[in-house]
Design a protein around this motif. Structure first.
Motif, PDB file in Angstrom:
ATOM      1  N   THR A 146     -57.755 -19.483  -5.106  1.00 43.26           N
ATOM      2  CA  THR A 146     -57.683 -20.605  -4.633  1.00 43.26           C
ATOM      3  C   THR A 146     -56.984 -21.246  -5.140  1.00 43.26           C
ATOM      4  N   LEU A 147     -57.066 -21.767  -6.785  1.00 42.51           N
ATOM      5  CA  LEU A 147     -56.125 -21.842  -7.561  1.00 42.51           C
ATOM      6  C   LEU A 147     -54.318 -21.734  -7.567  1.00 42.51           C
ATOM      7  N   THR A 148     -54.357 -20.650  -7.105  1.00 40.93           N
ATOM      8  CA  THR A 148     -53.166 -20.106  -7.015  1.00 40.93           C
ATOM      9  C   THR A 148     -52.576 -20.594  -5.905  1.00 40.93           C
ATOM     10  N   ASP A 149     -53.375 -20.675  -4.578  1.00 47.00           N
ATOM     11  CA  ASP A 149     -52.307 -21.116  -3.456  1.00 47.00           C
ATOM     12  C   ASP A 149     -52.442 -22.120  -3.752  1.00 47.00           C
ATOM     13  N   ALA A 150     -53.061 -23.082  -3.828  1.00 45.48           N
ATOM     14  CA  ALA A 150     -52.971 -24.893  -4.581  1.00 45.48           C
ATOM     15  C   ALA A 150     -52.055 -25.197  -5.093  1.00 45.48           C
ATOM     16  N   LEU A 151     -51.348 -25.139  -6.167  1.00 51.50           N
ATOM     17  CA  LEU A 151     -50.458 -24.525  -6.966  1.00 51.50           C
ATOM     18  C   LEU A 151     -49.332 -24.638  -6.283  1.00 51.50           C
ATOM     19  N   SER A 152     -49.160 -22.854  -5.924  1.00 51.92           N
ATOM     20  CA  SER A 152     -47.881 -22.357  -5.563  1.00 51.92           C
ATOM     21  C   SER A 152     -47.623 -23.301  -3.728  1.00 51.92           C
ATOM     22  N   ALA A 153     -48.067 -24.080  -3.256  1.00 50.21           N
ATOM     23  CA  ALA A 153     -47.737 -25.184  -2.365  1.00 50.21           C
ATOM     24  C   ALA A 153     -47.192 -26.279  -2.858  1.00 50.21           C
ATOM     25  N   GLU A 154     -47.820 -26.651  -4.280  1.00 48.87           N
ATOM     26  CA  GLU A 154     -46.829 -27.507  -5.014  1.00 48.87           C
ATOM     27  C   GLU A 154     -45.362 -26.989  -5.552  1.00 48.87           C
TER      28      GLU A 154
ATOM     29  N   GLY B  41     -53.641 -13.157 -17.868  1.00 47.68           N
ATOM     30  CA  GLY B  41     -55.140 -12.311 -18.922  1.00 47.68           C
ATOM     31  C   GLY B  41     -57.032 -12.630 -17.761  1.00 47.68           C
ATOM     32  N   THR B  42     -57.620 -11.887 -18.503  1.00 46.86           N
ATOM     33  CA  THR B  42     -59.138 -11.553 -17.298  1.00 46.86           C
ATOM     34  C   THR B  42     -60.122 -11.658 -18.123  1.00 46.86           C
ATOM     35  N   GLY B  43     -60.675 -11.946 -18.027  1.00 50.27           N
ATOM     36  CA  GLY B  43     -62.544 -12.178 -18.409  1.00 50.27           C
ATOM     37  C   GLY B  43     -63.667 -12.585 -18.376  1.00 50.27           C
ATOM     38  N   THR B  44     -64.524 -12.648 -18.443  1.00 51.41           N
ATOM     39  CA  THR B  44     -65.692 -12.408 -18.207  1.00 51.41           C
ATOM     40  C   THR B  44     -66.328 -13.579 -17.004  1.00 51.41           C
ATOM     41  N   ASP B  45     -65.328 -15.232 -17.739  1.00 53.18           N
ATOM     42  CA  ASP B  45     -65.355 -16.388 -17.277  1.00 53.18           C
ATOM     43  C   ASP B  45     -64.182 -16.453 -16.432  1.00 53.18           C
ATOM     44  N   GLY B  46     -63.639 -15.784 -15.540  1.00 50.74           N
ATOM     45  CA  GLY B  46     -62.286 -15.842 -14.698  1.00 50.74           C
ATOM     46  C   GLY B  46     -61.030 -15.209 -15.282  1.00 50.74           C
ATOM     47  N   ASP B  47     -59.645 -15.410 -14.763  1.00 45.16           N
ATOM     48  CA  ASP B  47     -58.789 -15.117 -14.558  1.00 45.16           C
ATOM     49  C   ASP B  47     -58.453 -15.994 -15.561  1.00 45.16           C
ATOM     50  N   THR B  48     -57.186 -16.077 -16.662  1.00 47.10           N
ATOM     51  CA  THR B  48     -55.592 -16.917 -16.893  1.00 47.10           C
ATOM     52  C   THR B  48     -54.878 -16.716 -16.867  1.00 47.10           C
ATOM     53  N   LEU B  49     -54.128 -18.444 -16.424  1.00 45.01           N
ATOM     54  CA  LEU B  49     -53.190 -18.314 -15.692  1.00 45.01           C
ATOM     55  C   LEU B  49     -52.491 -18.769 -16.531  1.00 45.01           C
ATOM     56  N   THR B  50     -51.166 -18.989 -16.362  1.00 46.24           N
ATOM     57  CA  THR B  50     -49.896 -19.916 -16.921  1.00 46.24           C
ATOM     58  C   THR B  50     -48.293 -19.923 -16.079  1.00 46.24           C
ATOM     59  N   VAL B  51     -49.729 -21.376 -15.888  1.00 43.17           N
ATOM     60  CA  VAL B  51     -48.674 -22.132 -14.612  1.00 43.17           C
ATOM     61  C   VAL B  51     -46.797 -23.190 -15.572  1.00 43.17           C
ATOM     62  N   THR B  52     -46.194 -22.965 -14.714  1.00 39.98           N
ATOM     63  CA  THR B  52     -45.144 -23.441 -15.022  1.00 39.98           C
ATOM     64  C   THR B  52     -44.244 -24.314 -13.531  1.00 39.98           C
ATOM     65  N   GLY B  53     -43.738 -25.347 -13.721  1.00 39.15           N
ATOM     66  CA  GLY B  53     -43.386 -26.012 -12.491  1.00 39.15           C
ATOM     67  C   GLY B  53     -44.197 -27.793 -11.959  1.00 39.15           C
ATOM     68  N   LEU B  54     -45.677 -27.795 -13.437  1.00 42.48           N
ATOM     69  CA  LEU B  54     -46.675 -29.114 -12.788  1.00 42.48           C
ATOM     70  C   LEU B  54     -47.284 -29.535 -14.349  1.00 42.48           C
ATOM     71  N   PRO B  55     -47.370 -30.650 -14.732  1.00 41.20           N
ATOM     72  CA  PRO B  55     -48.463 -30.914 -15.173  1.00 41.20           C
ATOM     73  C   PRO B  55     -50.028 -30.277 -15.427  1.00 41.20           C
ATOM     74  N   ALA B  56     -50.124 -30.584 -17.219  1.00 39.78           N
ATOM     75  CA  ALA B  56     -51.668 -30.740 -16.651  1.00 39.78           C
ATOM     76  C   ALA B  56     -52.459 -31.336 -15.851  1.00 39.78           C
ATOM     77  N   ALA B  57     -51.999 -32.938 -16.153  1.00 41.29           N
ATOM     78  CA  ALA B  57     -52.538 -33.272 -15.566  1.00 41.29           C
ATOM     79  C   ALA B  57     -52.454 -33.437 -13.791  1.00 41.29           C
ATOM     80  N   ARG B  58     -51.179 -33.182 -13.241  1.00 35.37           N
ATOM     81  CA  ARG B  58     -51.524 -33.074 -12.001  1.00 35.37           C
ATOM     82  C   ARG B  58     -51.892 -31.341 -11.810  1.00 35.37           C
ATOM     83  N   ILE B  59     -52.379 -30.170 -12.007  1.00 39.37           N
ATOM     84  CA  ILE B  59     -52.603 -28.902 -12.065  1.00 39.37           C
ATOM     85  C   ILE B  59     -54.111 -29.580 -12.144  1.00 39.37           C
ATOM     86  N   GLY B  60     -55.345 -30.196 -13.324  1.00 38.04           N
ATOM     87  CA  GLY B  60     -56.266 -30.981 -12.685  1.00 38.04           C
ATOM     88  C   GLY B  60     -56.896 -31.364 -12.022  1.00 38.04           C
ATOM     89  N   GLU B  61     -55.718 -32.804 -11.389  1.00 37.34           N
ATOM     90  CA  GLU B  61     -56.254 -33.381 -10.098  1.00 37.34           C
ATOM     91  C   GLU B  61     -56.324 -32.356  -8.174  1.00 37.34           C
TER      92      GLU B  61
END
Length: 307
Positions: A232-240, A248-268
């Protein structure tokens, strides 16, 4: 203090160094960086009077090195750890240098203990490993207890303990008020050791500034995101318009490296799409990333894509 002013060295029509200017000050470790063929070794050899410049000057405390009698008392250097007669023992090698520079014989034993070679001091250096030869080269640089020290790739062949020891040695020497100038290709070590950087490419100056300031010049900022709802998050970020990579992959989810958007916008966007986040952190470019970006146009030898 080391001062290089409009330094130029030509070989035929090729400039190995061109109008190079920088200053290396005491009390700090200064890293000397550049791609292969950038002119680092040529600059160090000019500083030590081993080759003549085509123009400009390179001085140590205001004078060319070759004008100083008993030079090891003024500048210690490691350029090539293999440049030792293999038939000599470590003691004999250092003792000959001590005599030529009027350094007390007791200093030989002191530096051999300091670099960890006391137990092999009377073995012939031809049987030394690369790491042992590096330690002997460092002992040679320290022999005259000089105020200025130059090291070219001093970590080659050293094991992890040796790397930690050298890192501590450089910091101690700088803390004593000495000028410490270190040429290296190991970006991680420069991040852990250097206070200042001199970066050159194709013989010309790219930067002379603090390590922090140089790393900050890298434009690649990324955001680390950890979430159990990757799709869900990947689709939303890619659309932006963001670029998303699963790192990375862990027991509490995957780790993503995102470029092209600031952290505040990703949080929103995560909040809008009801995506749970376990981590959201901005990561600046590392020294290696900044170096690769800022020297990309200065690399003389580029490998092709693997087949």
């Amino acid at each position: 203090m080391i001062e290089v002013n409009e330094l130029t060295k030509r070989y035929g029509t090729k400039n190995a160094v061109h109008n190079l200017c920088f200053t290396v000050r005491p009390g700090q470790v200064t890293g000397f960086l550049g791609p292969n063929g950038a002119g680092k070794t040529t600059t160090l050899r000019i500083l030590l009077g081993l080759i003549d410049p085509s123009g400009g000057t390179a001085t140590v405390d205001g004078r060319p090195f070759r004008d100083r009698p008993r030079g090891l008392r003024h500048v210690g250097a490691l350029l090539d750890a293999g440049d030792v007669h293999g038939g000599r023992t470590a003691v004999a090698h250092l003792a000959a240098l001590a005599r030529g520079n009027r350094i007390p014989r007791a200093r030989v034993d002191e530096v051999l203990r300091e670099v960890g070679l006391a137990d092999v001091a009377r073995q012939r250096t031809g049987g030394f490993s690369l790491g042992m030869r590096q330690r002997l080269g460092i002992a040679t640089a320290l022999l005259g207890d000089p105020p200025v020290l130059l090291f070219d790739e001093p970590l080659n062949g050293l094991d992890p303990e040796g790397v930690l020891w050298v890192r501590g040695l450089f910091r101690r020497l700088a803390a004593e008020g000495r000028t410490v100038f270190v040429s290296s290709h190991l970006m991680t070590e420069m991040e852990n050791t250097a206070d200042q950087l001199v970066v050159i490419g194709r013989g010309e100056l790219i930067a002379a500034e603090s390590l922090t300031d140089f790393a900050a010049r890298g434009t690649r900022l990324s955001v680390t995101v950890r979430t159990p709802d990757t799709s869900t998050l990947t689709d939303a970020l890619s659309a932006e318009g963001a670029s998303v990579e699963t790192t990375g992959t862990g027991t509490d989810g995957d780790t993503l490296t995102v470029t092209g958007l600031p952290a505040a916008r990703i949080g929103e966007l995560a909040f809008r799409h009801r995506v749970l986040l376990h981590e959201l952190a901005t990561r600046a470019a590392s020294l290696e990333e900044a170096f690769m970006e800022l020297t990309a146009d200065s690399a003389e030898y580029l490998a092709g894509e693997p087949r």
